[in-house]
Design an enzyme around this catalytic site. Structure first.
Site, PDB file in Angstrom:
ATOM      1  N   SER A  83      23.707 -34.944   3.966  1.00 45.09           N
ATOM      2  CA  SER A  83      24.927 -34.736   4.127  1.00 45.09           C
ATOM      3  C   SER A  83      25.465 -33.554   5.256  1.00 45.09           C
ATOM      4  O   SER A  83      24.477 -33.280   5.960  1.00 45.09           O
ATOM      5  CB  SER A  83      25.654 -34.015   2.781  1.00 45.09           C
ATOM      6  N   LEU A  84      26.556 -33.443   5.362  1.00 42.57           N
ATOM      7  CA  LEU A  84      26.924 -32.446   6.425  1.00 42.57           C
ATOM      8  C   LEU A  84      27.394 -31.181   6.099  1.00 42.57           C
ATOM      9  O   LEU A  84      28.183 -30.995   4.931  1.00 42.57           O
ATOM     10  CB  LEU A  84      28.249 -33.036   7.259  1.00 42.57           C
ATOM     11  N   GLU A 115      33.161 -36.762  17.032  1.00 36.24           N
ATOM     12  CA  GLU A 115      33.283 -38.132  16.465  1.00 36.24           C
ATOM     13  C   GLU A 115      34.558 -37.981  15.191  1.00 36.24           C
ATOM     14  O   GLU A 115      34.532 -36.423  14.474  1.00 36.24           O
ATOM     15  CB  GLU A 115      32.368 -38.565  15.545  1.00 36.24           C
ATOM     16  N   LYS A 117      35.729 -37.963  11.686  1.00 31.80           N
ATOM     17  CA  LYS A 117      35.272 -37.838  10.240  1.00 31.80           C
ATOM     18  C   LYS A 117      36.042 -38.916   9.614  1.00 31.80           C
ATOM     19  O   LYS A 117      36.954 -38.611   9.101  1.00 31.80           O
ATOM     20  CB  LYS A 117      34.964 -36.613   9.673  1.00 31.80           C
ATOM     21  N   ASP A 119      37.250 -40.834   6.055  1.00 29.69           N
ATOM     22  CA  ASP A 119      37.247 -40.363   4.573  1.00 29.69           C
ATOM     23  C   ASP A 119      37.030 -41.771   3.905  1.00 29.69           C
ATOM     24  O   ASP A 119      38.098 -42.421   3.466  1.00 29.69           O
ATOM     25  CB  ASP A 119      38.530 -39.509   4.235  1.00 29.69           C
ATOM     26  N   ARG A 138      25.271 -44.516  -0.344  1.00 32.61           N
ATOM     27  CA  ARG A 138      24.446 -43.488  -0.238  1.00 32.61           C
ATOM     28  C   ARG A 138      23.803 -42.878  -1.255  1.00 32.61           C
ATOM     29  O   ARG A 138      22.774 -42.578  -1.503  1.00 32.61           O
ATOM     30  CB  ARG A 138      25.435 -42.211   0.712  1.00 32.61           C
ATOM     31  N   TYR A 232      28.449 -45.014  12.413  1.00 29.86           N
ATOM     32  CA  TYR A 232      28.261 -43.749  13.157  1.00 29.86           C
ATOM     33  C   TYR A 232      26.778 -43.251  13.353  1.00 29.86           C
ATOM     34  O   TYR A 232      26.621 -42.160  13.710  1.00 29.86           O
ATOM     35  CB  TYR A 232      28.924 -42.667  12.266  1.00 29.86           C
ATOM     36  N   LYS A 296      28.002 -33.448  16.719  1.00 30.13           N
ATOM     37  CA  LYS A 296      26.597 -33.449  16.629  1.00 30.13           C
ATOM     38  C   LYS A 296      25.948 -33.423  18.105  1.00 30.13           C
ATOM     39  O   LYS A 296      26.525 -33.644  19.250  1.00 30.13           O
ATOM     40  CB  LYS A 296      26.189 -34.940  16.639  1.00 30.13           C
ATOM     41  N   LYS A 320      36.287 -29.703   9.150  1.00 31.02           N
ATOM     42  CA  LYS A 320      37.534 -30.487   8.293  1.00 31.02           C
ATOM     43  C   LYS A 320      38.908 -30.009   8.821  1.00 31.02           C
ATOM     44  O   LYS A 320      39.088 -29.038   9.432  1.00 31.02           O
ATOM     45  CB  LYS A 320      37.214 -29.794   6.840  1.00 31.02           C
ATOM     46  N   CYS A 416      55.445 -30.041 -29.938  1.00 33.24           N
ATOM     47  CA  CYS A 416      55.256 -31.351 -28.942  1.00 33.24           C
ATOM     48  C   CYS A 416      56.651 -31.855 -28.523  1.00 33.24           C
ATOM     49  O   CYS A 416      57.431 -32.195 -29.406  1.00 33.24           O
ATOM     50  CB  CYS A 416      54.527 -32.243 -29.688  1.00 33.24           C
ATOM     51  N   CYS A 419      56.885 -35.523 -30.079  1.00 40.96           N
ATOM     52  CA  CYS A 419      56.972 -35.872 -31.572  1.00 40.96           C
ATOM     53  C   CYS A 419      57.241 -34.736 -32.378  1.00 40.96           C
ATOM     54  O   CYS A 419      57.486 -34.823 -33.706  1.00 40.96           O
ATOM     55  CB  CYS A 419      55.573 -36.399 -31.846  1.00 40.96           C
ATOM     56  N   CYS A 432      48.861 -30.989 -29.089  1.00 36.67           N
ATOM     57  CA  CYS A 432      49.674 -31.290 -29.986  1.00 36.67           C
ATOM     58  C   CYS A 432      48.897 -31.538 -31.166  1.00 36.67           C
ATOM     59  O   CYS A 432      47.905 -32.410 -31.130  1.00 36.67           O
ATOM     60  CB  CYS A 432      50.639 -32.510 -29.693  1.00 36.67           C
ATOM     61  N   CYS A 438      51.831 -39.197 -32.905  1.00 34.14           N
ATOM     62  CA  CYS A 438      52.770 -38.769 -31.732  1.00 34.14           C
ATOM     63  C   CYS A 438      52.452 -40.030 -30.704  1.00 34.14           C
ATOM     64  O   CYS A 438      51.253 -40.553 -30.319  1.00 34.14           O
ATOM     65  CB  CYS A 438      51.920 -37.569 -31.111  1.00 34.14           C
TER      66      CYS A 438
HETATM   67  S1  IVH Z   1      27.211 -38.435  10.097  1.00 32.82           S
HETATM   68  C1  IVH Z   1      23.195 -36.348   9.054  1.00 32.82           C
HETATM   69  N1  IVH Z   1      29.232 -39.277  11.060  1.00 32.82           N
HETATM   70  O1  IVH Z   1      30.577 -37.556   6.134  1.00 32.82           O
HETATM   71  C2  IVH Z   1      24.717 -36.903   9.424  1.00 32.82           C
HETATM   72  N2  IVH Z   1      29.170 -38.664   8.782  1.00 32.82           N
HETATM   73  O2  IVH Z   1      29.781 -35.217   4.847  1.00 32.82           O
HETATM   74  C3  IVH Z   1      25.199 -37.581   8.334  1.00 32.82           C
HETATM   75  N3  IVH Z   1      31.332 -39.329   7.681  1.00 32.82           N
HETATM   76  O3  IVH Z   1      28.056 -39.065   4.178  1.00 32.82           O
HETATM   77  C4  IVH Z   1      26.707 -38.086   8.449  1.00 32.82           C
HETATM   78  N4  IVH Z   1      32.349 -39.989   9.310  1.00 32.82           N
HETATM   79  O4  IVH Z   1      29.979 -40.484   4.613  1.00 32.82           O
HETATM   80  C5  IVH Z   1      28.450 -38.755   9.924  1.00 32.82           C
HETATM   81  N5  IVH Z   1      31.256 -39.637  12.065  1.00 32.82           N
HETATM   82  C6  IVH Z   1      30.600 -39.551  11.076  1.00 32.82           C
HETATM   83  C7  IVH Z   1      31.277 -39.618   9.594  1.00 32.82           C
HETATM   84  C8  IVH Z   1      30.573 -39.297   8.762  1.00 32.82           C
HETATM   85  C9  IVH Z   1      32.457 -39.819   7.904  1.00 32.82           C
HETATM   86  C10 IVH Z   1      30.791 -38.964   6.006  1.00 32.82           C
HETATM   87  C11 IVH Z   1      29.766 -39.852   5.641  1.00 32.82           C
HETATM   88  C12 IVH Z   1      28.682 -38.675   5.359  1.00 32.82           C
HETATM   89  C13 IVH Z   1      29.681 -37.525   5.040  1.00 32.82           C
HETATM   90  C14 IVH Z   1      28.919 -35.986   5.356  1.00 32.82           C
END
Ligand code: IVH
Length: 673
Positions: A83-84, A115, A117, A119, A138, A232, A296, A320, A416, A419, A432, A438
């Site tokens: 994760s990041l 890049e 991110k 969602d 994942r 990605y 990155k 973020k 309530c 009711c 309640c 109710c």
């Molecule tokens: S790189 C070690 N690149 O964000 C790097 N993640 O919080 C691993 N995500 O689990 C992730 N856009 O689901 C990377 N351009 C992007 C992304 C990205 C969305 C999500 C991904 C990851 C989560 C990490």
């Protein structure tokens, strides 16, 4: 036509269709009309029908068609999916850059890949010899769920990679690609509109909708949702030999995978901050949700040197976006009543558009939350939406309170609102006390009972529950099983076909597992996990009903509050009547083999060699039926190794570890057979 000629044409059609898929779904620039595309597909189907031997898994006709699964298998990622680390300010992002320079002892500016991110949810795609072989979620980063057949339905995921587009590099024989699956906003809104119309619960945000769509056991459902992907990164990709991250993305793009077009290489952290501002603006125009940018280190050798700290790489960061906020006024604070009788204060707002979604209400959770934020009727407040449909009040702008006039504080009612029963406070929440008398609680508990993860009665959505409760057709959950076609046809908007379907779905729900029934009953504190635990531990509804508080708390994970709530539930006369009524209607309360009480309770067995009187599976079933556990691999926690004829290496290992070894006859005696 002979098979040879058919094969040539099929190959040509597949290539052609795949190319148009790519143009349409990946590049978003179609070269032919839908009608022309359909014609190609139909011709391919025709030939494949005529020559079924020529159907291959990478054929565009094979995206949907797999049968629904019972459950997803698991996949262990060869390289963990990390994760990041998150940053919320420019300051934190600059600090990230400073840490990297210090770690690498570098004076000059670092080159970053910046890049968007996305969602959505992270997946891994595995290609073997260029063919899509496996796809997984994942999960916890180490083990995910096997969602191959669902990912096959995502049109922008090529079933076959196209080496033709790769310039110099050949495609690794085993290639793992990582990306984010998401549901475009327009599709998300459409899906929720449909759900609303059907009276089903809507998805809170596009991310949940994407996850819910990908985790469908029936791939036809997934196929009906236009999921999309941006790739990605890479997992294992032996022999690829890239120098930079950006190069690897260019490669993915060149072999037919979809990569976000806004990825950019920049030098120095100031350019990253600039990029963040640009993308935050661009975000409004996009048809998918972003929640930040990912930074990155571009040079893979530097990434290697920086390495990983716990579960986050030192070379990457998620910067973020601030949640979308707007200010508006509180017109009123009303109180909703949930299934358990919990009262929830909800602020009614002057409608306001936040990030393109109109917001009219915001939950305030409970009295403490209202007090903490000090929200009063007439206040000007800032509401925010972090990609979610369910918005919240961030804070009150106190300066905007009219001077000299005290706004009234909100107090939970002592009766309530639905009711009129008395309201009592328990911890942070007010309840309640009207129970199922109710109507609000009744509706919510029937909705819960019928919901997908409980008794799964398809077609009995929220709106129908409202309708049936309001018209007096449903006075408790058991009444569902006393509905019939005539009763339904007597209701507004019900026709022959829909009535028949609902009756069928109700009938099908009579045989659910014990854990689902326990969950469906809606006992306070008993969620899905607890229901599973209770079902395993007690094996039958009768055993559960017979257990007192002191024995319930002996079970690991059951606390005193849950124990009391379970006992109270089964003490209530009305609940007992409802259970009787359910049984009378033919709802089965199945028994599970009681684990804790068998002859082999608590003992772990391992089998090696062939047995004379059992198959392996029979032996394992017997162990489990008697409350024991059958292990798959040798370890110290094994109590008995049962050695059959010609035992294998596990036998030697068992002797080495000094485990107790018994033969089949002795095992049979122990199990009482
Ligand atoms: S790189 C070690 N690149 O964000 C790097 N993640 O919080 C691993 N995500 O689990 C992730 N856009 O689901 C990377 N351009 C992007 C992304 C990205 C969305 C999500 C991904 C990851 C989560 C990490």
């Amino acid at each position: 036509m002979d098979e040879k000629r058919a094969k040539e044409e099929i190959d040509r059609l597949k290539k052609e269709i795949n190319r148009h898929n790519y143009l349409y779904y990946v590049l978003d620039s179609p070269a032919i009309t839908d009608a022309e595309y359909d014609r190609l597909m139909r011709r391919l189907e025709e030939l494949e029908n005529q020559f079924p031997r020529l159907v291959t898994p990478d054929s565009p006709t094979q995206r949907v068609g797999a049968k629904p699964l019972e459950a997803f298998g698991t996949v262990t990622h060869t390289i963990p999916m990390l994760s990041l680390k998150n940053a919320f300010t420019g300051q934190e992002t600059t600090e990230f850059d400073a840490r990297i320079k210090k770690y690498l002892k570098m004076g000059e500016e670092i080159e970053y890949a910046a890049e968007p991110k996305m969602d959505g949810l992270a997946v891994e795609l595995v290609y073997e010899d260029g063919i899509f072989a496996r796809g997984s979620t994942r999960g916890d980063g180490y083990v995910g769920e096997d969602v191959t057949q669902n990912l096959r339905t995502v049109r922008s995921i090529p079933l076959r990679l196209t080496p033709g587009r790769a310039e110099k590099k050949s495609i690794p024989r085993h290639l793992e690609v990582r990306g984010e699956v998401f549901l475009p906003l327009e599709a998300f809104r459409k899906l929720n509109r449909e759900k609303e119309a059907k009276g089903e619960a809507i998805f809170a945000n596009p991310r949940n909708a994407a996850a819910g769509s990908l985790r469908q056991l029936d791939p036809k459902v997934t196929a009906s949702r236009p999921l999309d992907i941006f790739c990605y990164g890479l997992g294992s990709a032996e022999g690829a030999g890239f120098k930079t991250h950006y190069e690897s993305l260019e490669f993915l793009s060149s072999i037919g995978l979809k990569v976000n077009p806004f990825v950019k290489v920049v030098k120095g952290i100031d350019r990253v901050l600039e990029y963040h501002r640009e993308i935050e603006k661009k975000r409004e125009e996009l048809d998918y949700e972003l929640d930040g940018v990912v930074v990155k280190v571009n040079d893979l050798a530097l990434q290697e040197r920086l390495g990983v700290r716990t579960r986050e790489p030192r070379w990457a960061l998620a910067f973020k976006f601030a949640p979308k906020q707007e200010s508006t006024t509180v017109k009123d604070i009303i109180v909703g009543v949930g299934r358990t009788g919990a009262l929830t204060p909800v602020a009614l707002l002057e409608p306001i558009s936040v990030g393109g979604v109109t917001i009219e209400r915001a939950t305030l959770h409970n009295q403490d939350e209202v007090d903490r934020k000090d929200v009063r009727i007439g206040d000007t407040v800032v509401v925010q939406r972090a990609g979610d449909v369910i918005p919240e009040i961030a804070y009150v702008i106190k300066e905007k309170r009219p001077p000299g006039r005290e706004l009234k504080r909100f107090r939970m009612p002592d009766k309530c609102p639905e009711c009129g029963s008395i309201v009592e406070r328990e911890g942070a929440l007010h309840f309640c006390m009207g129970g199922l008398l109710c109507p609000a609680q009744l509706k919510e508990s029937i909705r819960h009972f019928a919901s997908k993860r409980a008794m799964d009665i398809e077609g009995l959505g929220a709106m129908h529950v409202d309708q049936f409760v309001d018209s007096g057709l449903l006075k408790d959950v058991a009444d569902i099983y006393y509905l019939n076609k005539d009763k339904l046809l007597g209701q507004e908007r019900w026709a022959e076909k829909s009535a028949e379907n609902l009756i069928k779905a109700i009938e099908a729900s009579k045989r659910r597992t014990l854990e689902r029934i326990i969950y469906a009953l809606g006992i306070r504190g008993v969620g899905e996990h607890m229901a599973r635990l209770l079902s395993k531990e007690f094996g039958s509804i009768e055993a559960l009903m017979d257990t007192g508080e002191e024995d319930l708390v002996k079970v690991h994970e059951i606390g005193p509050e849950t124990a009391r709530s379970i006992v109270d539930f089964f003490k209530e006369r009305h609940n007992l009547q409802v259970m009787e009524k359910l049984k009378k209607a033919g709802v089965v309360f199945p028994s599970e083999a009681r684990k804790a009480k068998g002859r082999l309770a608590g003992k772990v067995f391992l089998f090696t060699g062939s047995l004379k009187t059992f198959t392996r599976d029979e032996a394992k079933d017997l162990v489990e039926a008697e409350g024991g556990e059958a292990a798959a691999a040798i370890s110290k926690k094994i109590d008995y190794v049962v050695a059959g004829e010609e035992p294998g290496s596990k036998y030697d290992k068992a002797r080495e570890l000094g485990l107790k070894i018994i033969d089949e006859d002795e095992f049979r005696r122990m199990a009482g057979r």
